[in-house]
Design a protein around this motif. Structure first.
Motif, PDB file in Angstrom:
ATOM      1  N   ASP A  37      -2.516  -8.538 -12.130  1.00 17.49           N
ATOM      2  CA  ASP A  37      -1.642  -9.287 -11.238  1.00 17.49           C
ATOM      3  C   ASP A  37      -1.195  -8.472 -10.025  1.00 17.49           C
ATOM      4  OD1 ASP A  37       0.034  -7.641 -12.754  1.00 17.49           O
ATOM      5  OD2 ASP A  37       1.668  -9.097 -12.787  1.00 17.49           O
ATOM      6  N   ARG A  38      -1.567  -7.189  -9.953  1.00 18.41           N
ATOM      7  CA  ARG A  38      -1.219  -6.336  -8.809  1.00 18.41           C
ATOM      8  C   ARG A  38      -2.447  -5.952  -7.985  1.00 18.41           C
ATOM      9  NH1 ARG A  38       3.660  -6.474  -7.290  1.00 18.41           N
ATOM     10  NH2 ARG A  38       3.638  -4.323  -6.641  1.00 18.41           N
ATOM     11  N   GLN A  39      -3.619  -6.481  -8.365  1.00 20.61           N
ATOM     12  CA  GLN A  39      -4.856  -6.110  -7.687  1.00 20.61           C
ATOM     13  C   GLN A  39      -4.880  -6.549  -6.213  1.00 20.61           C
ATOM     14  OE1 GLN A  39      -7.652  -4.361  -8.816  1.00 20.61           O
ATOM     15  NE2 GLN A  39      -6.354  -3.834 -10.543  1.00 20.61           N
ATOM     16  N   GLN A  40      -4.377  -7.680  -5.920  1.00 16.93           N
ATOM     17  CA  GLN A  40      -4.467  -8.213  -4.555  1.00 16.93           C
ATOM     18  C   GLN A  40      -3.178  -7.983  -3.763  1.00 16.93           C
ATOM     19  OE1 GLN A  40      -7.476  -9.039  -3.551  1.00 16.93           O
ATOM     20  NE2 GLN A  40      -8.118  -8.657  -5.649  1.00 16.93           N
ATOM     21  N   THR A  41      -2.542  -6.855  -4.007  1.00 19.46           N
ATOM     22  CA  THR A  41      -1.332  -6.477  -3.281  1.00 19.46           C
ATOM     23  C   THR A  41      -1.617  -5.174  -2.530  1.00 19.46           C
ATOM     24  OG1 THR A  41      -0.420  -5.101  -5.048  1.00 19.46           O
ATOM     25  CG2 THR A  41       0.050  -7.472  -5.157  1.00 19.46           C
ATOM     26  N   GLN A  42      -0.632  -4.637  -1.891  1.00 23.09           N
ATOM     27  CA  GLN A  42      -0.762  -3.364  -1.183  1.00 23.09           C
ATOM     28  C   GLN A  42      -0.472  -2.164  -2.093  1.00 23.09           C
ATOM     29  OE1 GLN A  42      -1.760  -2.896   2.148  1.00 23.09           O
ATOM     30  NE2 GLN A  42      -2.406  -4.986   1.745  1.00 23.09           N
ATOM     31  N   LEU A  43      -0.301  -2.404  -3.391  1.00 22.25           N
ATOM     32  CA  LEU A  43       0.082  -1.330  -4.297  1.00 22.25           C
ATOM     33  C   LEU A  43      -0.963  -0.213  -4.350  1.00 22.25           C
ATOM     34  CD1 LEU A  43       2.145  -0.200  -6.236  1.00 22.25           C
ATOM     35  CD2 LEU A  43       1.052  -1.522  -8.071  1.00 22.25           C
ATOM     36  N   ALA A  44      -2.241  -0.536  -4.409  1.00 16.68           N
ATOM     37  CA  ALA A  44      -3.274   0.510  -4.448  1.00 16.68           C
ATOM     38  C   ALA A  44      -3.190   1.397  -3.208  1.00 16.68           C
ATOM     39  CB  ALA A  44      -4.660  -0.107  -4.576  1.00 16.68           C
ATOM     40  N   LEU A  45      -3.029   0.783  -2.053  1.00 17.49           N
ATOM     41  CA  LEU A  45      -2.902   1.546  -0.804  1.00 17.49           C
ATOM     42  C   LEU A  45      -1.682   2.454  -0.845  1.00 17.49           C
ATOM     43  CD1 LEU A  45      -3.863   2.100   2.093  1.00 17.49           C
ATOM     44  CD2 LEU A  45      -2.512   0.117   2.804  1.00 17.49           C
ATOM     45  N   GLN A  46      -0.563   1.943  -1.316  1.00 20.17           N
ATOM     46  CA  GLN A  46       0.662   2.743  -1.396  1.00 20.17           C
ATOM     47  C   GLN A  46       0.513   3.909  -2.375  1.00 20.17           C
ATOM     48  OE1 GLN A  46       3.261  -0.455  -2.511  1.00 20.17           O
ATOM     49  NE2 GLN A  46       3.659  -1.063  -0.396  1.00 20.17           N
ATOM     50  N   VAL A  47      -0.091   3.657  -3.527  1.00 21.90           N
ATOM     51  CA  VAL A  47      -0.278   4.712  -4.530  1.00 21.90           C
ATOM     52  C   VAL A  47      -1.209   5.793  -3.991  1.00 21.90           C
ATOM     53  CG1 VAL A  47      -1.311   5.209  -6.791  1.00 21.90           C
ATOM     54  CG2 VAL A  47       0.251   3.269  -6.524  1.00 21.90           C
ATOM     55  N   ILE A  48      -2.338   5.393  -3.456  1.00 20.48           N
ATOM     56  CA  ILE A  48      -3.320   6.364  -2.969  1.00 20.48           C
ATOM     57  C   ILE A  48      -2.743   7.195  -1.835  1.00 20.48           C
ATOM     58  CG2 ILE A  48      -5.538   6.591  -1.781  1.00 20.48           C
ATOM     59  CD1 ILE A  48      -6.399   4.082  -3.479  1.00 20.48           C
ATOM     60  N   ALA A  49      -2.100   6.555  -0.874  1.00 20.57           N
ATOM     61  CA  ALA A  49      -1.528   7.293   0.262  1.00 20.57           C
ATOM     62  C   ALA A  49      -0.479   8.294  -0.214  1.00 20.57           C
ATOM     63  CB  ALA A  49      -0.923   6.319   1.271  1.00 20.57           C
ATOM     64  N   ALA A  50       0.392   7.878  -1.116  1.00 22.92           N
ATOM     65  CA  ALA A  50       1.452   8.766  -1.604  1.00 22.92           C
ATOM     66  C   ALA A  50       0.876   9.931  -2.405  1.00 22.92           C
ATOM     67  CB  ALA A  50       2.450   7.983  -2.446  1.00 22.92           C
ATOM     68  N   VAL A  51      -0.039   9.652  -3.309  1.00 24.52           N
ATOM     69  CA  VAL A  51      -0.610  10.705  -4.154  1.00 24.52           C
ATOM     70  C   VAL A  51      -1.466  11.661  -3.337  1.00 24.52           C
ATOM     71  CG1 VAL A  51      -2.200  11.140  -6.081  1.00 24.52           C
ATOM     72  CG2 VAL A  51      -0.470   9.337  -6.253  1.00 24.52           C
ATOM     73  N   HIS A  52      -2.275  11.136  -2.446  1.00 21.65           N
ATOM     74  CA  HIS A  52      -3.124  11.983  -1.606  1.00 21.65           C
ATOM     75  C   HIS A  52      -2.254  12.929  -0.760  1.00 21.65           C
ATOM     76  CE1 HIS A  52      -6.493  13.295   0.762  1.00 21.65           C
ATOM     77  NE2 HIS A  52      -6.008  12.754   1.863  1.00 21.65           N
ATOM     78  N   GLY A  53      -1.242  12.406  -0.120  1.00 24.34           N
ATOM     79  CA  GLY A  53      -0.348  13.247   0.681  1.00 24.34           C
ATOM     80  C   GLY A  53       0.367  14.290  -0.148  1.00 24.34           C
ATOM     81  N   TRP A  54       0.837  13.892  -1.312  1.00 25.30           N
ATOM     82  CA  TRP A  54       1.531  14.807  -2.218  1.00 25.30           C
ATOM     83  C   TRP A  54       0.606  15.933  -2.663  1.00 25.30           C
ATOM     84  CZ3 TRP A  54       1.224  14.417  -7.958  1.00 25.30           C
ATOM     85  CH2 TRP A  54       2.144  15.247  -8.597  1.00 25.30           C
ATOM     86  N   LEU A  55      -0.623  15.599  -3.035  1.00 23.74           N
ATOM     87  CA  LEU A  55      -1.562  16.628  -3.475  1.00 23.74           C
ATOM     88  C   LEU A  55      -1.920  17.585  -2.339  1.00 23.74           C
ATOM     89  CD1 LEU A  55      -3.888  14.530  -5.799  1.00 23.74           C
ATOM     90  CD2 LEU A  55      -2.148  16.191  -6.483  1.00 23.74           C
ATOM     91  N   LEU A  56      -2.086  17.064  -1.134  1.00 23.35           N
ATOM     92  CA  LEU A  56      -2.404  17.929   0.005  1.00 23.35           C
ATOM     93  C   LEU A  56      -1.278  18.913   0.311  1.00 23.35           C
ATOM     94  CD1 LEU A  56      -4.066  15.436   2.503  1.00 23.35           C
ATOM     95  CD2 LEU A  56      -5.187  17.333   1.284  1.00 23.35           C
ATOM     96  N   SER A  57      -0.047  18.458   0.173  1.00 25.52           N
ATOM     97  CA  SER A  57       1.073  19.308   0.580  1.00 25.52           C
ATOM     98  C   SER A  57       1.654  20.170  -0.536  1.00 25.52           C
ATOM     99  CB  SER A  57       2.186  18.459   1.195  1.00 25.52           C
ATOM    100  OG  SER A  57       2.763  17.618   0.221  1.00 25.52           O
ATOM    101  N   ALA A  74     -10.434  -3.572  -4.763  1.00 25.78           N
ATOM    102  CA  ALA A  74      -9.146  -3.354  -4.089  1.00 25.78           C
ATOM    103  C   ALA A  74      -8.876  -1.860  -3.931  1.00 25.78           C
ATOM    104  CB  ALA A  74      -8.014  -4.026  -4.861  1.00 25.78           C
ATOM    105  N   SER A  75      -9.179  -1.076  -4.956  1.00 31.17           N
ATOM    106  CA  SER A  75      -8.958   0.370  -4.870  1.00 31.17           C
ATOM    107  C   SER A  75      -9.911   1.006  -3.867  1.00 31.17           C
ATOM    108  CB  SER A  75      -9.138   1.015  -6.249  1.00 31.17           C
ATOM    109  OG  SER A  75      -8.136   0.567  -7.131  1.00 31.17           O
ATOM    110  N   ILE A  76     -11.154   0.572  -3.851  1.00 30.26           N
ATOM    111  CA  ILE A  76     -12.136   1.118  -2.891  1.00 30.26           C
ATOM    112  C   ILE A  76     -11.699   0.805  -1.471  1.00 30.26           C
ATOM    113  CG2 ILE A  76     -14.508   0.875  -2.068  1.00 30.26           C
ATOM    114  CD1 ILE A  76     -15.301   0.583  -5.072  1.00 30.26           C
ATOM    115  N   GLN A  77     -11.224  -0.390  -1.225  1.00 30.30           N
ATOM    116  CA  GLN A  77     -10.745  -0.755   0.102  1.00 30.30           C
ATOM    117  C   GLN A  77      -9.538   0.103   0.490  1.00 30.30           C
ATOM    118  OE1 GLN A  77      -9.481  -4.836   0.508  1.00 30.30           O
ATOM    119  NE2 GLN A  77      -9.495  -4.720   2.734  1.00 30.30           N
ATOM    120  N   ALA A  78      -8.643   0.331  -0.449  1.00 31.11           N
ATOM    121  CA  ALA A  78      -7.459   1.155  -0.185  1.00 31.11           C
ATOM    122  C   ALA A  78      -7.855   2.605   0.092  1.00 31.11           C
ATOM    123  CB  ALA A  78      -6.491   1.073  -1.355  1.00 31.11           C
TER     124      ALA A  78
END
Length: 107
Positions: A37-57, A74-78
């Motif tokens: 029920d969360r596949q077609q939301t912006q949640l994947a984009l938010q998770v990936i952006a936050a985790v990627h930034g956190w890991l880099l820094s 949805a995850s691939i698009q994000a």
């Protein structure tokens, strides 16, 4: 979400000698999933952006790659929207899985 060592996974999965040689002990694999029920939301984009930034820094990994099943559209698009690119694919026979690994563009 899981953050796991990448090299042991690649060894267990039977990755090529070339791929193993290109992967350091300080490389990480990130896996995650979203409820249907969360596949077609912006949640994947938010998770990936936050985790990627956190890991880099905050984490001293040589590299970190997000592993997704090629059916996780949805995850691939994000991942693409976050500027992460496919680095390699890996197919496993049992059960039949086909994974794509995304990370920073190399070079």
């Amino acid at each position: 979400m899981y953050i796991l060592p990448l090299l042991p996974f690649l060894r267990r999965a039977g990755a090529s000698a070339t791929l193993l040689a290109q992967t350091t002990d300080a490389s990480a694999m990130i896996t995650f999933w979203l409820r249907q029920d969360r596949q077609q939301t912006q949640l994947a984009l938010q998770v990936i952006a936050a985790v990627h930034g956190w890991l880099l820094s905050e984490w001293p990994f040589d590299d970190h790659l997000f592993r997704v099943n090629r059916e996780e559209h949805a995850s691939i698009q994000a991942l693409d929207q976050c500027g992460l690119r496919p680095r390699f694919e890996l197919a496993l026979d049992k059960p039949p899985y086909h994974y794509s690994f995304f990370g920073k563009a190399s070079g």
